[in-house]
Design an enzyme around this catalytic site. Sequence first.
Site, PDB file in Angstrom:
ATOM      1  N   ASP A  73     -14.045   7.257   0.021  1.00 43.56           N
ATOM      2  CA  ASP A  73     -12.606   7.155   0.256  1.00 43.56           C
ATOM      3  C   ASP A  73     -12.084   5.874  -0.378  1.00 43.56           C
ATOM      4  O   ASP A  73     -12.858   4.940  -0.635  1.00 43.56           O
ATOM      5  CB  ASP A  73     -12.318   7.167   1.757  1.00 43.56           C
ATOM      6  CG  ASP A  73     -10.924   7.685   2.089  1.00 43.56           C
ATOM      7  OD1 ASP A  73     -10.139   7.984   1.160  1.00 43.56           O
ATOM      8  OD2 ASP A  73     -10.616   7.795   3.288  1.00 43.56           O
ATOM      9  N   LYS A 128      -7.081  17.348   5.005  1.00 42.73           N
ATOM     10  CA  LYS A 128      -6.752  16.533   6.178  1.00 42.73           C
ATOM     11  C   LYS A 128      -5.358  16.865   6.685  1.00 42.73           C
ATOM     12  O   LYS A 128      -4.437  17.072   5.906  1.00 42.73           O
ATOM     13  CB  LYS A 128      -6.819  15.050   5.830  1.00 42.73           C
ATOM     14  CG  LYS A 128      -6.422  14.135   6.977  1.00 42.73           C
ATOM     15  CD  LYS A 128      -6.722  12.672   6.719  1.00 42.73           C
ATOM     16  CE  LYS A 128      -5.778  12.045   5.745  1.00 42.73           C
ATOM     17  NZ  LYS A 128      -5.987  10.581   5.629  1.00 42.73           N
ATOM     18  N   ARG A 147      -2.671  14.940   9.108  1.00 39.87           N
ATOM     19  CA  ARG A 147      -2.385  13.674   9.788  1.00 39.87           C
ATOM     20  C   ARG A 147      -1.195  13.885  10.716  1.00 39.87           C
ATOM     21  O   ARG A 147      -0.123  14.270  10.290  1.00 39.87           O
ATOM     22  CB  ARG A 147      -2.062  12.586   8.773  1.00 39.87           C
ATOM     23  CG  ARG A 147      -1.714  11.251   9.410  1.00 39.87           C
ATOM     24  CD  ARG A 147      -1.374  10.174   8.390  1.00 39.87           C
ATOM     25  NE  ARG A 147      -2.528   9.795   7.591  1.00 39.87           N
ATOM     26  CZ  ARG A 147      -3.498   8.985   7.982  1.00 39.87           C
ATOM     27  NH1 ARG A 147      -3.478   8.475   9.199  1.00 39.87           N
ATOM     28  NH2 ARG A 147      -4.489   8.697   7.172  1.00 39.87           N
ATOM     29  N   ASP A 168     -10.230  13.750   2.249  1.00 42.65           N
ATOM     30  CA  ASP A 168      -8.875  14.286   2.146  1.00 42.65           C
ATOM     31  C   ASP A 168      -8.513  14.484   0.676  1.00 42.65           C
ATOM     32  O   ASP A 168      -9.234  14.049  -0.216  1.00 42.65           O
ATOM     33  CB  ASP A 168      -7.863  13.380   2.846  1.00 42.65           C
ATOM     34  CG  ASP A 168      -7.874  11.954   2.330  1.00 42.65           C
ATOM     35  OD1 ASP A 168      -8.155  11.732   1.124  1.00 42.65           O
ATOM     36  OD2 ASP A 168      -7.592  11.041   3.116  1.00 42.65           O
ATOM     37  N   HIS A 195      -1.462   7.225  -5.826  1.00 45.92           N
ATOM     38  CA  HIS A 195      -1.458   8.680  -5.723  1.00 45.92           C
ATOM     39  C   HIS A 195      -0.214   9.319  -6.332  1.00 45.92           C
ATOM     40  O   HIS A 195      -0.265  10.431  -6.816  1.00 45.92           O
ATOM     41  CB  HIS A 195      -1.600   9.113  -4.267  1.00 45.92           C
ATOM     42  CG  HIS A 195      -2.870   8.622  -3.655  1.00 45.92           C
ATOM     43  ND1 HIS A 195      -4.104   9.000  -4.113  1.00 45.92           N
ATOM     44  CD2 HIS A 195      -3.103   7.758  -2.652  1.00 45.92           C
ATOM     45  CE1 HIS A 195      -5.036   8.397  -3.411  1.00 45.92           C
ATOM     46  NE2 HIS A 195      -4.452   7.643  -2.529  1.00 45.92           N
ATOM     47  N   ARG A 199       0.809  -1.201   0.000  1.00 48.74           N
ATOM     48  CA  ARG A 199       0.000   0.000   0.000  1.00 48.74           C
ATOM     49  C   ARG A 199       0.849   1.260   0.000  1.00 48.74           C
ATOM     50  O   ARG A 199       0.560   2.202  -0.706  1.00 48.74           O
ATOM     51  CB  ARG A 199      -0.919  -0.047   1.216  1.00 48.74           C
ATOM     52  CG  ARG A 199      -1.626   1.240   1.469  1.00 48.74           C
ATOM     53  CD  ARG A 199      -2.471   1.166   2.705  1.00 48.74           C
ATOM     54  NE  ARG A 199      -2.767   2.502   3.139  1.00 48.74           N
ATOM     55  CZ  ARG A 199      -3.355   2.807   4.247  1.00 48.74           C
ATOM     56  NH1 ARG A 199      -3.726   1.876   5.055  1.00 48.74           N
ATOM     57  NH2 ARG A 199      -3.596   4.035   4.571  1.00 48.74           N
ATOM     58  N   GLN A 200       1.919   1.301   0.816  1.00 48.17           N
ATOM     59  CA  GLN A 200       2.664   2.547   0.948  1.00 48.17           C
ATOM     60  C   GLN A 200       3.471   2.806  -0.321  1.00 48.17           C
ATOM     61  O   GLN A 200       4.239   1.978  -0.764  1.00 48.17           O
ATOM     62  CB  GLN A 200       3.573   2.488   2.170  1.00 48.17           C
ATOM     63  CG  GLN A 200       4.201   3.831   2.483  1.00 48.17           C
ATOM     64  CD  GLN A 200       4.703   3.906   3.909  1.00 48.17           C
ATOM     65  OE1 GLN A 200       4.088   3.386   4.816  1.00 48.17           O
ATOM     66  NE2 GLN A 200       5.821   4.578   4.100  1.00 48.17           N
TER      67      GLN A 200
END
Length: 175
Positions: A125, A98, A100, A75, A36, A1-2
């Site tokens: 989201d 957003k 964080r 966000d 992203h 994911r990251q």
Amino acid sequence: RQDVAFAPGEAVSQKIIGRQLAELFDAVITVDPHLHRWDRLDRIYTLRSQVVPAAPQIARWLHEHVAAPLLVGPDEESAQWVAQVARLADAPYLVMTKTRRGDRDVSVVMDAPPDAANRTPVLVDDIISTGHTLMAAAQALREAGMGAPVCVGVHALFDEAAHQRMLDAGIEIGR
């Protein structure tokens, strides 16, 4: 994911998972991957890949279940999905900002609440893990005088504790 290391020593797990998948499979088909900072999945994975968009199905579901939706992105990273779903559902949308401070410490700001009279806010989201972003966004909507939001997540990866936190915050998550 990251998809990027946010701090020294953090792994960019998308690349690691991409290498592992390439060793085990010939191809991957996925629904709206977390891209992203990448424009295409084949820049991460060396195996054949196909992305299936969730927006058409979300828009179809909204047409069937929500009479007058106002799409809300909690966000900036949700903007791409929210805009696409809003276009397909022929509905207005907004995106919150957003901040964080940690995995479970987030706040959101809605710059200028739109005219939401007779509209149901729909939070959209991509990934929901702890639920804190959705809870902060739902609170911002309530503070702006809007009704309880419908929540749509493309990838809901939360555990029972997160599910219970969201229920306690007045967010009903369908399964």
